[in-house]
Design an enzyme around this catalytic site. Structure first.
Site, mmCIF file in Angstrom:
data_model
loop_
_atom_site.group_PDB
_atom_site.id
_atom_site.type_symbol
_atom_site.label_atom_id
_atom_site.label_comp_id
_atom_site.label_asym_id
_atom_site.label_seq_id
_atom_site.Cartn_x
_atom_site.Cartn_y
_atom_site.Cartn_z
ATOM 1 N N ARG A 73 0.841 -1.199 0.000
ATOM 2 C CA ARG A 73 0.000 0.000 0.000
ATOM 3 C C ARG A 73 0.869 1.238 0.000
ATOM 4 O O ARG A 73 1.951 1.256 0.566
ATOM 5 C CB ARG A 73 -0.915 0.018 1.227
ATOM 6 C CG ARG A 73 -2.098 -0.915 1.124
ATOM 7 C CD ARG A 73 -3.036 -0.777 2.299
ATOM 8 N NE ARG A 73 -2.448 -1.225 3.538
ATOM 9 C CZ ARG A 73 -1.896 -0.452 4.460
ATOM 10 N NH1 ARG A 73 -1.890 0.867 4.297
ATOM 11 N NH2 ARG A 73 -1.372 -0.957 5.548
ATOM 12 N N TYR A 225 -1.674 -3.414 -6.686
ATOM 13 C CA TYR A 225 -1.479 -4.070 -5.381
ATOM 14 C C TYR A 225 -2.814 -4.183 -4.618
ATOM 15 O O TYR A 225 -3.595 -3.221 -4.582
ATOM 16 C CB TYR A 225 -0.454 -3.290 -4.530
ATOM 17 C CG TYR A 225 -0.413 -3.873 -3.141
ATOM 18 C CD1 TYR A 225 0.195 -5.102 -2.912
ATOM 19 C CD2 TYR A 225 -1.068 -3.261 -2.074
ATOM 20 C CE1 TYR A 225 0.159 -5.690 -1.660
ATOM 21 C CE2 TYR A 225 -1.103 -3.837 -0.820
ATOM 22 C CZ TYR A 225 -0.481 -5.059 -0.620
ATOM 23 O OH TYR A 225 -0.532 -5.650 0.610
ATOM 24 N N GLY A 226 -3.010 -5.323 -3.980
ATOM 25 C CA GLY A 226 -4.267 -5.644 -3.286
ATOM 26 C C GLY A 226 -4.958 -4.479 -2.606
ATOM 27 O O GLY A 226 -6.072 -4.098 -2.971
ATOM 28 N N LYS A 234 -9.749 -2.226 1.733
ATOM 29 C CA LYS A 234 -9.400 -1.064 2.561
ATOM 30 C C LYS A 234 -10.171 0.179 2.119
ATOM 31 O O LYS A 234 -10.606 0.973 2.945
ATOM 32 C CB LYS A 234 -7.902 -0.777 2.462
ATOM 33 C CG LYS A 234 -7.020 -1.956 2.804
ATOM 34 C CD LYS A 234 -7.236 -2.399 4.209
ATOM 35 C CE LYS A 234 -6.222 -3.451 4.612
ATOM 36 N NZ LYS A 234 -6.447 -3.899 5.984
ATOM 37 N N HIS A 254 -10.657 -2.150 11.572
ATOM 38 C CA HIS A 254 -9.574 -3.008 11.072
ATOM 39 C C HIS A 254 -9.372 -4.136 12.087
ATOM 40 O O HIS A 254 -8.423 -4.105 12.872
ATOM 41 C CB HIS A 254 -8.327 -2.127 10.938
ATOM 42 C CG HIS A 254 -7.199 -2.747 10.193
ATOM 43 N ND1 HIS A 254 -5.892 -2.324 10.335
ATOM 44 C CD2 HIS A 254 -7.159 -3.752 9.287
ATOM 45 C CE1 HIS A 254 -5.110 -3.031 9.556
ATOM 46 N NE2 HIS A 254 -5.846 -3.912 8.909
ATOM 47 N N SER A 276 -1.354 -3.620 10.412
ATOM 48 C CA SER A 276 -1.023 -4.532 9.315
ATOM 49 C C SER A 276 0.223 -5.346 9.636
ATOM 50 O O SER A 276 1.190 -4.826 10.203
ATOM 51 C CB SER A 276 -0.762 -3.713 8.047
ATOM 52 O OG SER A 276 -1.833 -2.838 7.817
ATOM 53 N N CYS A 278 0.856 -7.689 11.779
ATOM 54 C CA CYS A 278 1.182 -7.930 13.194
ATOM 55 C C CYS A 278 0.538 -9.224 13.682
ATOM 56 O O CYS A 278 0.355 -9.414 14.885
ATOM 57 C CB CYS A 278 0.702 -6.778 14.065
ATOM 58 S SG CYS A 278 1.724 -5.321 13.935
ATOM 59 N N GLY A 279 0.130 -10.095 12.768
ATOM 60 C CA GLY A 279 -0.360 -11.406 13.187
ATOM 61 C C GLY A 279 -1.865 -11.525 13.293
ATOM 62 O O GLY A 279 -2.357 -12.427 13.973
ATOM 63 N N LYS A 280 -2.617 -10.667 12.611
ATOM 64 C CA LYS A 280 -4.081 -10.792 12.694
ATOM 65 C C LYS A 280 -4.552 -12.115 12.091
ATOM 66 O O LYS A 280 -5.430 -12.774 12.632
ATOM 67 C CB LYS A 280 -4.781 -9.629 11.984
ATOM 68 C CG LYS A 280 -4.815 -8.361 12.808
ATOM 69 C CD LYS A 280 -6.038 -7.480 12.543
ATOM 70 C CE LYS A 280 -6.205 -7.075 11.115
ATOM 71 N NZ LYS A 280 -5.064 -6.251 10.636
ATOM 72 N N THR A 281 -3.946 -12.479 10.947
ATOM 73 C CA THR A 281 -4.392 -13.723 10.303
ATOM 74 C C THR A 281 -4.065 -14.921 11.190
ATOM 75 O O THR A 281 -4.861 -15.855 11.316
ATOM 76 C CB THR A 281 -3.762 -13.849 8.898
ATOM 77 O OG1 THR A 281 -4.062 -12.655 8.178
ATOM 78 C CG2 THR A 281 -4.318 -15.037 8.141
ATOM 79 N N ASP A 301 -9.495 -9.428 8.990
ATOM 80 C CA ASP A 301 -9.015 -8.074 8.669
ATOM 81 C C ASP A 301 -10.024 -6.958 8.966
ATOM 82 O O ASP A 301 -9.615 -5.892 9.396
ATOM 83 C CB ASP A 301 -8.614 -8.020 7.189
ATOM 84 C CG ASP A 301 -7.710 -6.841 6.868
ATOM 85 O OD1 ASP A 301 -6.833 -6.517 7.686
ATOM 86 O OD2 ASP A 301 -7.874 -6.240 5.784
ATOM 87 N N ARG A 396 1.921 -12.237 -0.675
ATOM 88 C CA ARG A 396 0.609 -12.534 -0.112
ATOM 89 C C ARG A 396 0.000 -13.796 -0.697
ATOM 90 O O ARG A 396 0.344 -14.213 -1.797
ATOM 91 C CB ARG A 396 -0.348 -11.367 -0.444
ATOM 92 C CG ARG A 396 0.079 -10.019 0.107
ATOM 93 C CD ARG A 396 -0.405 -9.860 1.508
ATOM 94 N NE ARG A 396 -0.020 -8.600 2.110
ATOM 95 C CZ ARG A 396 -0.761 -7.995 3.040
ATOM 96 N NH1 ARG A 396 -1.904 -8.502 3.446
ATOM 97 N NH2 ARG A 396 -0.335 -6.883 3.594
ATOM 98 N N ASN A 523 -1.010 -17.794 22.383
ATOM 99 C CA ASN A 523 -1.820 -16.615 22.717
ATOM 100 C C ASN A 523 -3.198 -17.007 23.264
ATOM 101 O O ASN A 523 -3.887 -16.182 23.865
ATOM 102 C CB ASN A 523 -1.981 -15.700 21.489
ATOM 103 C CG ASN A 523 -0.658 -15.049 21.109
ATOM 104 O OD1 ASN A 523 0.231 -14.924 21.949
ATOM 105 N ND2 ASN A 523 -0.513 -14.655 19.855
HETATM 106 C C1 OXD Z 1 -3.139 -4.463 5.422
HETATM 107 C C2 OXD Z 1 -3.778 -5.638 4.799
HETATM 108 O O1 OXD Z 1 -2.240 -3.875 4.814
HETATM 109 O O2 OXD Z 1 -4.659 -6.217 5.453
HETATM 110 O O3 OXD Z 1 -3.548 -4.104 6.533
HETATM 111 O O4 OXD Z 1 -3.436 -6.002 3.666
HETATM 112 MN MN MN Z 2 -5.233 -5.169 7.218
#
Ligand code: OXD
Ligand code: MN
Length: 610
Positions: A73, A225-226, A234, A254, A276, A278-281, A301, A396, A523
């Site tokens: 991004r 880009y995505g 987003k 988010h 972004s 930081c391990g959300k997935t 996300d 990705r 966690n």
């Molecule tokens: C981000 C994403 O950049 O989810 O936050 O791709």
């Molecule tokens: Mn994100």
């Protein structure tokens, strides 16, 4: 009779001058055809768009390589064009909408010459959900079409939803050879979100991602880009939707959405905001090592959260896919993601900018299980040599959430799920405790507001620098964040039964710079404490600090963890004497919002400062 959708598409075609217009139907057959054409291109001397990977080990998976300058991004090229600069706030780049449109019109004139303009009808959210939104995106990139089919609910029936009169009859045209296909006639509502996307000539100097919140319009040029090109993500579901949320009384955030099942089979739903990469997935698909605990995935996300008739906060994930960072993903860190990627598929999967093992035709990235393959080409297709990154750090995967083995059975529930806890997190190597429970809603909102994180590769900027990132929304809030903080406070006042707010930090390091907490699956121990504090606050202990309540070591389930007690204690150190630089940084940040910052945030600041 033409419809508002047709008229809008025709106007864009007049400007962009594509050779063909193709109305997507979102079918499997269509996606297969587009993939085949993308693979075939090489045979006619054109650049291949998709490369089919080893089907045995990675079923139905394709590699795509982006333009080398187009890998993340671009926040400096992203604008929110409200009529007034103050409305956009210090957190956004701003341009006057008239000037922005003039600029974009010039850049877009003829930008699709020689190309196909794809028209994508899609829903964000389940079509039966009162919270979902109907959208149309145009694009000149087939990779975007295939990605949007994974990430959203893409279907011709969206056109009916926008304003029904009759079902369209187009869609039999072959993608590469279509003339201008007959456009559908399905009613005449203007109530749809408009996304204009073209990669132009990929020139970074002509790249802009612009948002016009009052018109529900995103105009993105110059990037494939995505986050810049899949406009439902987003651009709409956060930047524009956050503005709709302010106007309509809901929150677009988010955030991950998960259900945490305990050994008795009770499921507690939690939403968590982390910046972004930081391990959300990983959190969304966490595999619990604690017996009897299980995490169910609803989203990794984005969460749209509305107050339900019961006065609770109900969340839906508007997306239908996962667009996750590949490097670091392994059977160790996220086994459910690897199972998702390697399992049988409902939908084809895309990899973007990973490396390629040319002996086995498999994707590869740093951190994947097993030894480094002997013959790799890097993310740009060049022979890889040790010492260089093989996969791009922001490479990705794009995969359907329906392929996820931990998908919650509530995923398609149009009402969403009731949220009992909200978690704010950041990547902080120092100072911030493993977990803190806020005293109340206002105090919790402030814990989100003062959030900071050390930057990652998800956006183009220097990595590892601390930046304040309130609620992980700094790059995504489509209006002045001062007003956004007030909106959060107001939402709390409107709820009879608001979620409890917690903050977490998995990333604190010891004196040798090593992470203290093992993270990933472990966690769940922190999540267990959170769930217990929500469901049985009187039974589970906590200690009061100036930041909020933290667990004492005896309150956390630590069996089977091999971490010395002194190190564990360090995870919970809160000594406000060490907070001088932090508080100054927070103060400088808050001051940027001037009059728009709600007074309550200064009250909370002063309480910590003491
Ligand atoms: C981000 C994403 O950049 O989810 O936050 O791709
Ligand atoms: Mn994100």
């Amino acid at each position: 009779m033409t419809t508002a959708v047709e008229r809008w598409v025709e106007e864009q075609a007049k400007l962009t001058k594509p050779d063909r217009i193709y109305w997507c139907d979102g079918s499997e057959e269509e996606a297969r055809r587009i993939l085949e054409i993308g693979i075939y291109r090489e045979k006619i001397g054109a650049e291949q768009v998709f490369h089919q990977l080893n089907h045995k080990n990675w079923p139905d998976a394709f590699l795509h390589r982006s333009h080398p300058t187009d890998v993340a991004r671009t926040e400096h090229l992203t604008y929110v064009c409200h009529p007034g600069k103050e409305t956009a706030g210090p957190n956004n780049n701003w341009m006057d909408p008239v000037e922005a449109k003039q600029k974009l019109t010039k850049l877009s004139d003829g930008c699709m010459r020689g190309k196909t303009m794809y028209v994508i009808p899609y829903m964000m959210g389940h079509p039966d959900s009162p919270y979902s939104k109907a959208c149309i995106q145009i694009t000149d990139v087939s990779y975007v079409v295939v990605s949007m089919r994974i990430m959203t609910r893409m279907s011709r029936s969206v056109l009916e939803k926008i304003g029904t009169s009759r079902v369209p009859t187009v869609g039999t045209s072959r993608v590469p050879t279509v003339g201008t296909s007959r456009v559908p006639t399905v009613g005449d509502s203007d109530n749809f979100v408009k996304g204009f996307h073209s990669v132009g000539d990929f020139d970074p100097n002509k790249r802009f991602i612009m948002h016009f919140p009052d018109e529900h319009l995103v105009w993105s040029i110059g990037s494939g880009y995505g986050g810049n090109a899949l406009l439902g993500k987003k651009c709409f579901s956060l930047r524009i939707a956050s503005w709709l949320g302010l106007k309509e009384g809901w929150l677009a955030e988010h955030m991950v959405i998960i259900g945490i099942e305990d050994p008795q089979g009770n499921i507690t739903y939690v939403a968590a905001a982390l910046p972004s990469a930081c391990g959300k997935t990983n959190l969304a698909m966490l595999e619990s090592p604690l017996p009897g605990y299980k995490v169910w995935t609803l989203g990794d996300d984005i969460a749209w959260m509305n107050i339900g008739p019961d006065g609770r906060l109900w969340a839906i994930n508007p997306e239908a896919g996962l667009f996750g960072v590949a490097p670091g993903t392994s059977m160790n860190t996220n086994p459910n993601m690897i199972k998702t990627l390697k399992g049988e598929k409902f939908y084809p999967t895309l990899f973007t900018n990973t490396a390629l093992n040319i002996d086995t035709n498999e994707p590869w990235w740093e951190g994947l299980d097993g030894p480094v393959p002997a013959n790799l080409v890097d993310w740009q297709g060049k022979k890889w040599t040790p010492g260089n990154k093989a996969a791009h750090p922001n490479s990705r995967f794009t995969v359907s959430i329906y392929d996820c083995p931990t998908l919650s059975k509530e995923f398609d529930n149009p009402k969403g799920v009731p949220i009992s806890a909200i978690i704010f997190g950041g990547r902080r190597t120092h100072l911030i405790p493993l977990v803190v429970e806020s005293f109340n809603w206002q105090n919790g909102v402030f814990s989100g507001v003062r959030m900071g994180s050390e930057t990652t590769s998800a956006a183009v900027h220097k990595e590892g620098v601390l930046r304040r990132d309130p609620m992980a929304m700094l790059p995504f809030c489509g209006y002045n964040m001062g007003n956004y903080f007030s909106h959060w406070l107001n939402m709390g006042r409107k709820m009879a039964n608001p979620p409890k707010i917690f903050s977490v930090n998995w990333f604190r390091v010891d004196d040798d710079g090593e992470f203290i907490w093992p993270g990933f699956g472990e966690n769940i121990r922190v999540l267990k404490w959170i769930v217990d504090r929500v469901n049985e606050p009187d039974k589970i202990g906590a200690k009061e600090t100036p930041l909020g309540f933290i667990p004492q070591l005896k309150d956390l389930y630590l069996d089977g963890l091999d971490i010395p007690k002194e190190k564990l204690e360090k995870l919970f150190e809160v000594d406000i004497k060490d907070w001088g630089a932090e508080l100054t940084d927070v103060k400088n940040f808050l001051e940027k919002f001037g009059e728009n910052l709600p007074e309550e945030m200064w009250d909370e600041y002063n309480k910590i400062k003491g």
